[in-house]
Structures are given as C-alpha cells and as structure tokens.
Design a protein around this motif. Structure first.
Motif, short mmCIF file in Angstrom:
data_model
loop_
_atom_site.label_atom_id
_atom_site.label_comp_id
_atom_site.label_asym_id
_atom_site.label_seq_id
_atom_site.Cartn_x
_atom_site.Cartn_y
_atom_site.Cartn_z
N UNK A 89 -7.47 4.06 -3.86
CA UNK A 89 -8.53 5.03 -3.55
C UNK A 89 -9.88 4.33 -3.41
N UNK A 90 -10.18 3.44 -4.33
CA UNK A 90 -11.45 2.71 -4.32
C UNK A 90 -11.58 1.84 -3.07
N UNK A 145 -12.72 0.11 -12.59
CA UNK A 145 -13.69 -0.76 -13.27
C UNK A 145 -13.34 -1.00 -14.74
N UNK A 146 -12.82 0.01 -15.41
CA UNK A 146 -12.41 -0.18 -16.80
C UNK A 146 -11.33 -1.26 -16.91
N UNK A 164 -4.87 2.90 7.73
CA UNK A 164 -4.97 2.86 6.27
C UNK A 164 -3.68 2.32 5.66
N UNK A 165 -2.54 2.84 6.15
CA UNK A 165 -1.24 2.43 5.60
C UNK A 165 -0.93 0.96 5.91
N UNK A 166 -1.54 0.42 6.95
CA UNK A 166 -1.34 -0.99 7.29
C UNK A 166 -2.18 -1.91 6.39
N UNK A 167 -3.44 -1.55 6.20
CA UNK A 167 -4.36 -2.47 5.53
C UNK A 167 -4.37 -2.34 4.00
N UNK A 168 -4.07 -1.15 3.47
CA UNK A 168 -4.08 -1.00 2.02
C UNK A 168 -3.03 -1.89 1.35
N UNK A 199 -12.87 10.07 -6.07
CA UNK A 199 -13.32 8.67 -6.14
C UNK A 199 -13.98 8.33 -7.48
N UNK A 200 -14.80 9.22 -8.09
CA UNK A 200 -15.40 8.86 -9.39
C UNK A 200 -14.36 8.53 -10.46
N UNK A 201 -13.29 9.34 -10.55
CA UNK A 201 -12.25 9.06 -11.54
C UNK A 201 -11.53 7.75 -11.23
#
Length: 361
Positions: free
Chosen positions: A58-59, A130-131, A20-24, A122-124
């Motif tokens: 997060x998204x 998206x906003x 995760x830390x590599x690809x994000x 994730x919803x927040x």
C-alpha cells in the motif's frame, strides 16, 4: 457513454491495474533482497514479515502512484496511436477535447480512490510499515523513531509550559524537567525535577528530586520531596513525538493534531502541514498527468512507442523529483508548505495546457 468511451475507459483502468501488478512484485523482490539479512539476524516472525509486506504494498503503490498512472496511459494511448485508432476516431468528427472525456472519467475514478485511500487506509499502512522498519531494520531501533530528544520546550495549554533537557525513549525518562503555570502573564507556580519517568500502567509520572514553588503575594511557598507521583495534562508523545506521526493519522485526527501542535508552537509544524496538503494535491495530479500523457502519446511517431515511453518516463520522474524536492524544502526552509506542495501541480498544469493545445493542432 458511447462504445468508444467504454473502450478507452476500460483500457485506461485495466492498464493501470496491470502496471501496479507488474511493478509491486518487483518492488517487493528488491526490498526483500536488501533487507533479508537483517530480518534473519533479528529473527523476525513470519507473521510480522507478511504484515510488513502488506503495508509495504500500500505504501509503495501510494508513493509511486503518479509514475504508474503516467506510464500506463502512455503505454495504451501509444498503442492506439500506432494502430491508427486515434486518427480514425478524430476523423469521424470527434474533437480532441471530446476524445479526452473517458480519460478524465478514468482520472476522476482513480482520484477519488487515491483520496479515500490517503484519508483512511494509507495512514494505517504507513504506521505498520514504519514501525517495522524502526523496530527491526533501522540502526538505533525504536530510539530512532523519535525526533530531537534534547531541549524540548512545549506549550501544553493556554497557560502551561513544560521543558526537558533530554529524553530517553527506552526508559521513558526525561531529565531536568520543569513545568510553569501562568495566570495572566504572571507566574503562578513552577515544578522542577531532576528526572521524570512515565508509568504506562497507571498513566502517571514519577518525579525525582521534586520541587514546587508557588508564588504568593507576601512570599513564596516551597514544597520538596525526593520522589512524587503525579498526573499531568501532557502525554508522553508531547515530549518527543514520533518523526512520522503525521503519516499515521487519518484526516480528522491529523487536522486536530495540527491544531494542537500550532497552539503548542511545535517546530515540526511544516512537516505535518506537508503531509496534510499532499493528501489533496496527489489526487489532483492524476488529472494533470493524464492530460500530459494523452497529449504526448496520442501522436503517431516515427520512432514508435519507444519515443513516447522515453518522454513519459522522463516527465514522470521529473514530476516525482520536483514533488519530493519541494516537500523537503517546505519542511527544512521558510517556504510556505502549501506553496511547496502545490507548486509542482501548478508547473505541470501549465505544461499540460501547453501540450494539450499543441495536440489539438
């Protein structure tokens, strides 16, 4: 839990976090390179950019979680196989099923984490992500946030129906508005207006060219006014819901929202159901992908880790591809949403059982 279990579990979780830390950061760099021009043109404040990339992280991690998990297991399990550590473990009398136990524990930890993230965090993040896109990056701006703005017909209660010919999101004005109320399938009254405007300060609506026709037993009563303020039982969102509204709701709110939309006969109900079912199907995929990854990479191959990684990448992208395809089919066709969402898990679950049997041999 034995020393071997702790060793494998630690490698499982550590490799996943490192992946995760590599690809994000790579994902952030690519996103910045694509959007920097529009951010500069729109003079986006730095605080909003920082918030956007927090939500983006997060998204992005939630969307590509199956690929990250799959590749991390392939990576460290292939290293175990190349170092003949797996052969040593199995030669000591431990069965392949027993060897899988720390992997299943690791998958359980990650599944619970992903499940809770999908319910609350994730919803927040999705709403903020998206906003920002629709405010600063998308052509059409906030106008594009909403779905089809023409010929909106909705049931707002058991006996009330509204209709608008079109809706302007910037001015918050609907045109050719009508509201009909029935009493046991008999029309009680009908309100019409050439346009109706939302007033956010006092949460009322202003109707222009207002007409109310009340049906009576011996004759109808007609009331007219050039302008009239009123409160109604429907919200602005009922006229044109935001296209990604379901992604921004926590589990309880999403369930209530879907129940309300079902009663209203919403045409977007399949879209909302896909979002709901994916909150449960994605965590389950952690177990399926874990079994497939271990089965594929536990064998020492002549080509080394490269062969395992190539197979792993192909399978991971195939899973994500089918997951996206069936999700779109559920939204746009007559395929039941639950079937479409769970079908990739079922298909790859069968593949996992087949590969596991071969690996045991």
């Amino acid at each position: 839990m034995t020393i071997i279990d702790k060793y494998i579990l630690k490698r499982y979780l550590a490799t996943f976090v490192v992946m995760l830390l590599m690809f994000i950061p790579i994902g952030i760099i690519i996103d910045v390179s694509e959007k920097i021009n529009k951010m500069i043109e729109n003079k986006v404040p730095f605080v909003e950019i920082a918030t956007y990339y927090y939500n983006f992280t997060i998204y992005f991690a939630n969307s590509l979680f199956p690929i990250f998990l799959f590749l991390s297991i392939i990576w460290f399990t292939s290293k175990l196989a190349n170092n003949t550590e797996i052969i040593a473990i199995l030669s000591s009398g431990i069965s392949f099923t027993r060897f899988l136990r720390p992997y299943i524990i690791g998958a359980s930890i990650i599944s619970v984490f992903v499940l809770l993230m999908g319910f609350f965090v994730v919803p927040a993040a999705s709403e903020g992500f998206n906003n920002f896109r629709y405010t600063y990056l998308k052509t059409g701006g906030k106008e594009a946030m909403r779905g089809d703005n023409t010929d909106v017909y909705r049931q707002i209660s058991d006996n009330e129906f509204i209709y608008v010919n079109s809706f302007n999101t910037l001015s918050k004005t609907a045109f050719n508005f009508s509201l009909e109320k029935f009493n046991k399938e008999k029309l009680e009254y009908k309100i019409t207006a050439s346009r109706i405007k939302w007033n956010p300060k006092d949460k009322t609506y202003t109707m222009y060219d207002y007409t109310k026709r009340t049906v009576g037993e011996f004759g109808d009563k007609i009331e007219k006014a050039p302008q009239k303020d009123a409160r109604f039982r429907f919200d602005l969102e009922d006229l044109t819901p935001v296209v990604y509204i379901a992604e921004t709701l926590s589990l309880n709110k999403l369930i209530k929202f879907i129940d309300k939309e079902k009663k209203r006969g919403s045409s977007n109900i399949n879209v909302y159901l896909v979002v709901l079912y994916k909150k449960f199907s994605v965590p389950v995929s952690a177990f399926i992908l874990t079994i497939i990854a271990v089965s594929v990479s536990s064998m020492k191959r002549r080509g080394g880790m490269g062969i395992n990684l190539a197979i792993g990448i192909a399978l991971a992208f195939a899973f994500v591809f089918f997951d996206k395809i069936f999700g779109v089919l559920a939204e746009k066709s007559s395929i039941p949403p639950m079937l479409a969402v769970w079908l990739p898990n079922v298909a790859f679950g069968v593949l996992a059982i087949y590969l596991l049997r071969n690996a045991k041999r």
